[in-house]
Design a protein around this motif. Structure first.
Motif, PDB file in Angstrom:
ATOM      1  N   GLY A  29       0.808  -1.215   0.000  1.00  0.00           N
ATOM      2  CA  GLY A  29       0.000   0.000   0.000  1.00  0.00           C
ATOM      3  C   GLY A  29       0.840   1.262   0.000  1.00  0.00           C
ATOM      4  O   GLY A  29       0.559   2.209  -0.745  1.00  0.00           O
ATOM      5  N   VAL A  30       1.876   1.280   0.818  1.00  0.00           N
ATOM      6  CA  VAL A  30       2.753   2.457   0.876  1.00  0.00           C
ATOM      7  C   VAL A  30       3.514   2.612  -0.433  1.00  0.00           C
ATOM      8  O   VAL A  30       3.555   3.709  -1.018  1.00  0.00           O
ATOM      9  CB  VAL A  30       3.725   2.365   2.075  1.00  0.00           C
ATOM     10  CG1 VAL A  30       4.753   3.500   2.034  1.00  0.00           C
ATOM     11  CG2 VAL A  30       2.962   2.382   3.392  1.00  0.00           C
ATOM     12  N   LEU A  31       4.100   1.534  -0.936  1.00  0.00           N
ATOM     13  CA  LEU A  31       4.903   1.629  -2.161  1.00  0.00           C
ATOM     14  C   LEU A  31       4.056   1.989  -3.371  1.00  0.00           C
ATOM     15  O   LEU A  31       4.523   2.718  -4.261  1.00  0.00           O
ATOM     16  CB  LEU A  31       5.660   0.327  -2.406  1.00  0.00           C
ATOM     17  CG  LEU A  31       6.764   0.031  -1.401  1.00  0.00           C
ATOM     18  CD1 LEU A  31       7.426  -1.301  -1.718  1.00  0.00           C
ATOM     19  CD2 LEU A  31       7.795   1.153  -1.364  1.00  0.00           C
ATOM     20  N   ASP A  32       2.834   1.519  -3.426  1.00  0.00           N
ATOM     21  CA  ASP A  32       1.949   1.883  -4.529  1.00  0.00           C
ATOM     22  C   ASP A  32       1.737   3.396  -4.566  1.00  0.00           C
ATOM     23  O   ASP A  32       1.810   4.021  -5.631  1.00  0.00           O
ATOM     24  CB  ASP A  32       0.616   1.143  -4.388  1.00  0.00           C
ATOM     25  CG  ASP A  32      -0.311   1.409  -5.553  1.00  0.00           C
ATOM     26  OD1 ASP A  32       0.100   1.154  -6.703  1.00  0.00           O
ATOM     27  OD2 ASP A  32      -1.456   1.874  -5.318  1.00  0.00           O
ATOM     28  N   GLN A  33       1.515   3.993  -3.407  1.00  0.00           N
ATOM     29  CA  GLN A  33       1.317   5.446  -3.335  1.00  0.00           C
ATOM     30  C   GLN A  33       2.601   6.214  -3.668  1.00  0.00           C
ATOM     31  O   GLN A  33       2.563   7.216  -4.376  1.00  0.00           O
ATOM     32  CB  GLN A  33       0.818   5.837  -1.939  1.00  0.00           C
ATOM     33  CG  GLN A  33      -0.558   5.314  -1.611  1.00  0.00           C
ATOM     34  CD  GLN A  33      -1.621   5.859  -2.551  1.00  0.00           C
ATOM     35  OE1 GLN A  33      -1.661   7.050  -2.833  1.00  0.00           O
ATOM     36  NE2 GLN A  33      -2.470   4.979  -3.039  1.00  0.00           N
ATOM     37  N   VAL A  34       3.737   5.736  -3.160  1.00  0.00           N
ATOM     38  CA  VAL A  34       5.011   6.399  -3.441  1.00  0.00           C
ATOM     39  C   VAL A  34       5.322   6.305  -4.942  1.00  0.00           C
ATOM     40  O   VAL A  34       5.761   7.285  -5.555  1.00  0.00           O
ATOM     41  CB  VAL A  34       6.156   5.804  -2.595  1.00  0.00           C
ATOM     42  CG1 VAL A  34       7.507   6.363  -3.032  1.00  0.00           C
ATOM     43  CG2 VAL A  34       5.915   6.071  -1.112  1.00  0.00           C
ATOM     44  N   ALA A  35       5.068   5.143  -5.533  1.00  0.00           N
ATOM     45  CA  ALA A  35       5.316   4.976  -6.970  1.00  0.00           C
ATOM     46  C   ALA A  35       4.457   5.936  -7.791  1.00  0.00           C
ATOM     47  O   ALA A  35       4.927   6.513  -8.778  1.00  0.00           O
ATOM     48  CB  ALA A  35       5.047   3.529  -7.394  1.00  0.00           C
ATOM     49  N   ARG A  36       3.216   6.132  -7.389  1.00  0.00           N
ATOM     50  CA  ARG A  36       2.339   7.073  -8.104  1.00  0.00           C
ATOM     51  C   ARG A  36       2.878   8.495  -8.051  1.00  0.00           C
ATOM     52  O   ARG A  36       2.630   9.289  -8.946  1.00  0.00           O
ATOM     53  CB  ARG A  36       0.935   7.043  -7.512  1.00  0.00           C
ATOM     54  CG  ARG A  36       0.191   5.771  -7.816  1.00  0.00           C
ATOM     55  CD  ARG A  36      -1.185   5.797  -7.226  1.00  0.00           C
ATOM     56  NE  ARG A  36      -1.727   4.453  -7.165  1.00  0.00           N
ATOM     57  CZ  ARG A  36      -2.977   4.181  -6.912  1.00  0.00           C
ATOM     58  NH1 ARG A  36      -3.833   5.158  -6.701  1.00  0.00           N
ATOM     59  NH2 ARG A  36      -3.389   2.940  -6.862  1.00  0.00           N
ATOM     60  N   LYS A  37       3.612   8.795  -7.005  1.00  0.00           N
ATOM     61  CA  LYS A  37       4.218  10.121  -6.863  1.00  0.00           C
ATOM     62  C   LYS A  37       5.535  10.225  -7.641  1.00  0.00           C
ATOM     63  O   LYS A  37       5.774  11.197  -8.345  1.00  0.00           O
ATOM     64  CB  LYS A  37       4.448  10.390  -5.375  1.00  0.00           C
ATOM     65  CG  LYS A  37       5.048  11.721  -5.044  1.00  0.00           C
ATOM     66  CD  LYS A  37       5.165  11.877  -3.537  1.00  0.00           C
ATOM     67  CE  LYS A  37       6.413  12.617  -3.185  1.00  0.00           C
ATOM     68  NZ  LYS A  37       6.735  12.576  -1.784  1.00  0.00           N
ATOM     69  N   LEU A  38       6.385   9.201  -7.513  1.00  0.00           N
ATOM     70  CA  LEU A  38       7.731   9.274  -8.089  1.00  0.00           C
ATOM     71  C   LEU A  38       7.814   8.794  -9.546  1.00  0.00           C
ATOM     72  O   LEU A  38       8.728   9.188 -10.259  1.00  0.00           O
ATOM     73  CB  LEU A  38       8.707   8.447  -7.243  1.00  0.00           C
ATOM     74  CG  LEU A  38       8.949   8.927  -5.824  1.00  0.00           C
ATOM     75  CD1 LEU A  38       9.862   7.967  -5.087  1.00  0.00           C
ATOM     76  CD2 LEU A  38       9.530  10.336  -5.828  1.00  0.00           C
TER      77      LEU A  38
END
Length: 145
Positions: A125-134
């Protein structure tokens, strides 16, 4: 690049980062210990060294990428999950040559091997959100194809 050797590098780097987080031992000492006593299988040593040197240097910046997506304070994260998140976010932020899906998948595999039973859901869940940002452009391109 050999995917198996790269996977081993991530695994050993995760263990080294975990030790660094818990013991505050200088990373040079941890690196020497791993090179002499632990790394026995085919491993991308250059990548291992990059990860264990760059992630501690950048940990504050890497943490800032995840903080908006955490459900609890960073100090309350399981240490292995924190190390996995830092490793994957390092790849997402700094290693554009590694597809975001690979960075996330490798993190989930590490979490399944070393983390808690359900921890991979939190990490995902955290990495999915970070990936959407980066990696917004990469994600958009993947959706178009």
């Amino acid at each position: 690049m050999n995917p198996t050797a790269r996977r081993h590098a991530r695994q050993y780097a995760l263990q080294a980062l975990y030790q660094w987080q818990l013991s505050d031992t200088p990373i040079k000492e941890i690196e020497l210990d791993f090179l002499v006593n632990y790394i026995k299988q085919k491993t991308d040593l250059d990548y291992f060294k990059e990860l264990i040197h760059q992630i501690p240097r950048q940990h504050d910046e890497l943490d800032q990428h995840m903080i908006p997506f955490l459900s609890r304070p960073i100090k309350e994260l399981d240490p292995i999950e924190l190390a996995i998140l830092r490793l994957a976010i390092y790849e997402l932020a700094n290693r554009i040559d590694i597809p975001y899906r690979v960075a996330i998948n490798e993190a989930l595999e590490l979490n399944k091997k070393f983390g808690s039973v359900e921890g991979y859901k939190f990490v995902n869940g955290v990495l999915d959100q970070v990936a959407r940002k980066l990696r917004i452009e990469e994600i958009k391109a993947a959706k178009r194809s």
